[in-house]
Design an enzyme around this catalytic site. Structure first.
Site, PDB file in Angstrom:
ATOM      1  N   ARG A  20       0.909  -1.129  -0.209  1.00  0.00           N
ATOM      2  CA  ARG A  20      -0.029  -0.111   0.020  1.00  0.00           C
ATOM      3  C   ARG A  20       0.838   1.344   0.032  1.00  0.00           C
ATOM      4  O   ARG A  20       1.805   1.505   0.780  1.00  0.00           O
ATOM      5  CB  ARG A  20      -0.817   0.051   1.338  1.00  0.00           C
ATOM      6  CG  ARG A  20      -1.983  -0.768   1.079  1.00  0.00           C
ATOM      7  CD  ARG A  20      -3.189  -0.166   0.156  1.00  0.00           C
ATOM      8  NE  ARG A  20      -4.471  -0.951  -0.146  1.00  0.00           N
ATOM      9  CZ  ARG A  20      -4.503  -2.103  -1.040  1.00  0.00           C
ATOM     10  NH1 ARG A  20      -3.685  -2.167  -1.844  1.00  0.00           N
ATOM     11  NH2 ARG A  20      -5.870  -2.653  -1.030  1.00  0.00           N
ATOM     12  N   GLU A  32      -4.034   7.737  -4.541  1.00  0.00           N
ATOM     13  CA  GLU A  32      -4.337   7.172  -5.829  1.00  0.00           C
ATOM     14  C   GLU A  32      -5.852   7.890  -6.413  1.00  0.00           C
ATOM     15  O   GLU A  32      -6.714   7.815  -5.476  1.00  0.00           O
ATOM     16  CB  GLU A  32      -4.497   5.759  -5.710  1.00  0.00           C
ATOM     17  CG  GLU A  32      -3.199   4.950  -5.472  1.00  0.00           C
ATOM     18  CD  GLU A  32      -3.206   3.422  -5.261  1.00  0.00           C
ATOM     19  OE1 GLU A  32      -4.245   2.871  -5.906  1.00  0.00           O
ATOM     20  OE2 GLU A  32      -2.388   2.954  -4.908  1.00  0.00           O
ATOM     21  N   HIS A  43      -1.422   0.794 -10.210  1.00  0.00           N
ATOM     22  CA  HIS A  43      -1.929  -0.230  -9.287  1.00  0.00           C
ATOM     23  C   HIS A  43      -2.626  -1.379 -10.008  1.00  0.00           C
ATOM     24  O   HIS A  43      -3.801  -1.410 -10.043  1.00  0.00           O
ATOM     25  CB  HIS A  43      -3.070   0.466  -8.553  1.00  0.00           C
ATOM     26  CG  HIS A  43      -3.309  -0.340  -7.209  1.00  0.00           C
ATOM     27  ND1 HIS A  43      -3.830   0.087  -6.020  1.00  0.00           N
ATOM     28  CD2 HIS A  43      -3.675  -1.917  -7.015  1.00  0.00           C
ATOM     29  CE1 HIS A  43      -4.219  -0.613  -5.297  1.00  0.00           C
ATOM     30  NE2 HIS A  43      -3.838  -1.759  -5.749  1.00  0.00           N
TER      31      HIS A  43
HETATM   32  P1  NAP Z   1      -1.862 -11.299   4.095  1.00  0.00           P
HETATM   33  O1  NAP Z   1      -1.377 -12.923   3.788  1.00  0.00           O
HETATM   34  O2  NAP Z   1      -2.443 -10.689   5.209  1.00  0.00           O
HETATM   35  O3  NAP Z   1      -0.238 -10.794   4.496  1.00  0.00           O
HETATM   36  C1  NAP Z   1       0.101  -9.555   5.106  1.00  0.00           C
HETATM   37  C2  NAP Z   1       1.279  -9.732   5.678  1.00  0.00           C
HETATM   38  O4  NAP Z   1       1.907  -8.432   6.263  1.00  0.00           O
HETATM   39  C3  NAP Z   1       1.738 -10.770   6.878  1.00  0.00           C
HETATM   40  O5  NAP Z   1       2.991 -11.263   6.838  1.00  0.00           O
HETATM   41  C4  NAP Z   1       1.551  -9.923   8.102  1.00  0.00           C
HETATM   42  O6  NAP Z   1       2.199 -10.813   9.089  1.00  0.00           O
HETATM   43  C5  NAP Z   1       2.298  -8.640   7.812  1.00  0.00           C
HETATM   44  N1  NAP Z   1       1.856  -7.389   8.637  1.00  0.00           N
HETATM   45  C6  NAP Z   1       0.725  -6.978   8.743  1.00  0.00           C
HETATM   46  N2  NAP Z   1       0.837  -5.855   9.717  1.00  0.00           N
HETATM   47  C7  NAP Z   1       1.967  -5.617   9.801  1.00  0.00           C
HETATM   48  C8  NAP Z   1       2.804  -4.683  10.596  1.00  0.00           C
HETATM   49  N3  NAP Z   1       2.130  -3.834  10.932  1.00  0.00           N
HETATM   50  N4  NAP Z   1       4.143  -4.730  10.541  1.00  0.00           N
HETATM   51  C9  NAP Z   1       4.738  -5.797   9.925  1.00  0.00           C
HETATM   52  N5  NAP Z   1       4.051  -6.622   9.036  1.00  0.00           N
HETATM   53  C10 NAP Z   1       2.826  -6.723   9.081  1.00  0.00           C
HETATM   54  O7  NAP Z   1      -2.060 -10.269   3.109  1.00  0.00           O
HETATM   55  P2  NAP Z   1      -2.015 -10.586   1.470  1.00  0.00           P
HETATM   56  O8  NAP Z   1      -2.863 -11.254   0.948  1.00  0.00           O
HETATM   57  O9  NAP Z   1      -0.364 -11.088   1.395  1.00  0.00           O
HETATM   58  O10 NAP Z   1      -1.777  -9.086   1.060  1.00  0.00           O
HETATM   59  C11 NAP Z   1      -0.967  -8.193   1.382  1.00  0.00           C
HETATM   60  C12 NAP Z   1      -1.299  -6.723   1.008  1.00  0.00           C
HETATM   61  O11 NAP Z   1      -1.127  -6.602  -0.398  1.00  0.00           O
HETATM   62  C13 NAP Z   1      -2.814  -6.404   1.186  1.00  0.00           C
HETATM   63  O12 NAP Z   1      -3.321  -6.051   2.277  1.00  0.00           O
HETATM   64  C14 NAP Z   1      -2.779  -5.135   0.040  1.00  0.00           C
HETATM   65  O13 NAP Z   1      -2.733  -3.716   0.661  1.00  0.00           O
HETATM   66  C15 NAP Z   1      -1.786  -5.479  -0.878  1.00  0.00           C
HETATM   67  N6  NAP Z   1      -2.308  -5.772  -2.168  1.00  0.00           N
HETATM   68  C16 NAP Z   1      -1.800  -5.097  -3.431  1.00  0.00           C
HETATM   69  C17 NAP Z   1      -2.425  -5.374  -4.521  1.00  0.00           C
HETATM   70  C18 NAP Z   1      -1.780  -4.615  -5.796  1.00  0.00           C
HETATM   71  O14 NAP Z   1      -2.683  -4.711  -6.776  1.00  0.00           O
HETATM   72  N7  NAP Z   1      -0.557  -3.998  -5.742  1.00  0.00           N
HETATM   73  C19 NAP Z   1      -3.273  -6.508  -4.823  1.00  0.00           C
HETATM   74  C20 NAP Z   1      -3.523  -7.253  -3.691  1.00  0.00           C
HETATM   75  C21 NAP Z   1      -3.050  -6.960  -2.265  1.00  0.00           C
HETATM   76  P3  NAP Z   1       1.956 -10.247  10.789  1.00  0.00           P
HETATM   77  O15 NAP Z   1       0.450 -10.514  10.864  1.00  0.00           O
HETATM   78  O16 NAP Z   1       2.511 -11.488  11.587  1.00  0.00           O
HETATM   79  O17 NAP Z   1       2.582  -9.118  10.881  1.00  0.00           O
HETATM   80  C1  8YV Z   2      -7.236  -3.788  -5.893  1.00  0.00           C
HETATM   81  C2  8YV Z   2      -5.853  -4.622  -4.377  1.00  0.00           C
HETATM   82  O1  8YV Z   2      -8.417  -4.396  -4.857  1.00  0.00           O
HETATM   83  O2  8YV Z   2      -6.697  -6.472  -3.405  1.00  0.00           O
HETATM   84  C3  8YV Z   2      -6.076  -5.291  -3.322  1.00  0.00           C
HETATM   85  O3  8YV Z   2      -5.965  -5.208  -2.118  1.00  0.00           O
HETATM   86  O4  8YV Z   2      -5.125  -3.579  -4.073  1.00  0.00           O
HETATM   87  C4  8YV Z   2      -6.153  -4.536  -5.644  1.00  0.00           C
HETATM   88  O5  8YV Z   2      -6.469  -6.058  -6.206  1.00  0.00           O
HETATM   89  C5  8YV Z   2      -7.830  -3.772  -6.964  1.00  0.00           C
HETATM   90  O6  8YV Z   2      -7.269  -2.704  -7.768  1.00  0.00           O
HETATM   91  C6  8YV Z   2      -9.297  -3.546  -7.278  1.00  0.00           C
HETATM   92  O7  8YV Z   2      -9.684  -2.263  -7.461  1.00  0.00           O
END
Ligand code: NAP
Ligand code: 8YV
Length: 314
Positions: free
Chosen positions: A232, A261, A279
């Site tokens: 993020r 964004e 994104h």
């Molecule tokens: P996830 O499985 O919940 O992984 C999140 C990781 O972050 C966990 O390892 C968690 O471990 C760690 N974490 C959470 N809060 C933290 C903190 N304060 N300090 C340090 N580590 C922390 O989630 P995911 O499915 O991998 O997705 C992760 C993130 O990717 C989403 O929340 C979203 O913001 C982002 N994302 C971006 C896109 C994109 O299009 N670019 C798409 C999808 C997701 P601990 O709880 O042990 O700390």
């Molecule tokens: C967005 C994402 O949701 O899943 C997330 O957390 O950041 C992305 O997959 C996607 O851009 C849909 O608007």
């Protein structure tokens, strides 16, 4: 049969999914209305509508006015756009779309790592500008043998680590708790940055991570180092990122996410050592379709009194 259920759709998150929801439910498209029309609609739905569908990273706060609300079905995995404090103790459940987007985001993270380490975007411009005929393009940095630090070794972080291993990168990570994986753990972001040649953020947004990556971290990643963010934008102090990239404290950066964004910090857009993507981590046809299906499956589970497929646990 579903058609008798009202569904409030807060924003235009994915056209194909919204078309499918329109066919199944009595949908109400909140984003198309003026502020006063929105309020009137929500008043008229009171007691009749318990379902909201919305983007996960951004929603319309007016949805919380609906007292009969029972389920917010989010399109996206990161739920930083949902006000969990406001809905606490109201019996409102939240679903998101984990797992189905993991591979797409992990692929894109590797794309950003390769684009920045081998300077691919500038190399393309170099060829198009006819500069190749005048001399060779500057060398990039190899990946093999270097250390990739991953901040947030969750679902996506782990998928990135698995890909990175095939590129012969050494993986280290930071998250609040240690996980059962064969990678080196660092108890702080600073320690991870010190150990990393390439530092990749896949942290969630929200208050706990706001601006947690700033000047100090960029300095530790170093002048030959690279910062990648597919988590993020709110995790990053973007002013500090622009300065560190300009003054040489940090070598390069690859970003898919930003703090406001679709606006992008103007300094970043002037720099040639940063790759900027709009994104698109989950933006493949297949992934967006699967995310939409999961939104629909969660809504259908709620109205059939079945277990939700992917409920967010607080
Ligand atoms: P996830 O499985 O919940 O992984 C999140 C990781 O972050 C966990 O390892 C968690 O471990 C760690 N974490 C959470 N809060 C933290 C903190 N304060 N300090 C340090 N580590 C922390 O989630 P995911 O499915 O991998 O997705 C992760 C993130 O990717 C989403 O929340 C979203 O913001 C982002 N994302 C971006 C896109 C994109 O299009 N670019 C798409 C999808 C997701 P601990 O709880 O042990 O700390
Ligand atoms: C967005 C994402 O949701 O899943 C997330 O957390 O950041 C992305 O997959 C996607 O851009 C849909 O608007």
């Amino acid at each position: 049969m579903l058609k008798r259920h009202h569904l409030l759709i807060a924003n235009k998150f994915h056209e194909e999914t919204i078309d499918r929801l329109d066919q199944q439910y009595q949908t109400h498209h909140l984003w198309k209305l003026t502020e006063s029309q929105k309020k009137l609609l929500i008043e008229s739905l009171e007691g009749q509508c318990r379902l909201v569908a919305t983007a996960s990273w951004n929603t319309d706060p007016l949805i919380y006015n609906l007292k009969s609300l029972k389920l917010i079905a989010c399109f996206g995995v990161g739920i930083d756009g949902i006000d969990l404090i406001t809905i606490r103790n109201r019996g409102v459940r939240v679903t998101n779309t984990p797992d189905v987007l993991t591979d797409a985001v992990a692929d894109l993270a590797m794309g950003l790592l390769l684009s920045t380490s081998r300077n691919l975007v500038n190399a393309d411009k170099f060829v198009r500008a006819g500069s190749w005929q005048k001399g060779a393009f500057p060398f990039g940095s190899g990946l093999a043998g270097k250390t990739l630090g991953i901040a947030g070794l969750g679902r996506i972080g782990l998928a990135i680590a698995q890909r990175a291993e095939a590129f012969k990168l050494k993986i280290e990570y930071h998250s609040r708790s240690k996980v059962n994986q064969p990678y080196g753990y660092h108890p702080s972001l600073e320690a991870l940055a010190t150990a990393s040649d390439f530092f990749l953020c896949v942290l969630p947004g929200g208050d706990f991570t706001k601006n947690c990556i700033g000047k100090n971290i960029f300095k530790k990643i170093g002048p030959a180092g690279i910062f990648i963010n597919v988590g993020r934008g709110s995790c990053v102090d973007e002013e500090a990122l622009g300065q560190s990239l300009s003054n040489g404290d940090l070598g390069a950066a690859g970003l898919d996410v930003y703090s406001r964004e679709p606006e992008v910090n103007p300094t970043l857009t002037t720099l040639s050592n940063v790759v900027l993507l709009p994104h698109i981590g989950s933006a493949t046809l297949e992934t967006r379709e699967a995310m939409g299906q999961l939104v629909i499956d969660n809504l259908n589970a709620e109205i059939c009194n079945k277990k939700l497929i992917s409920e967010v646990k607080n």
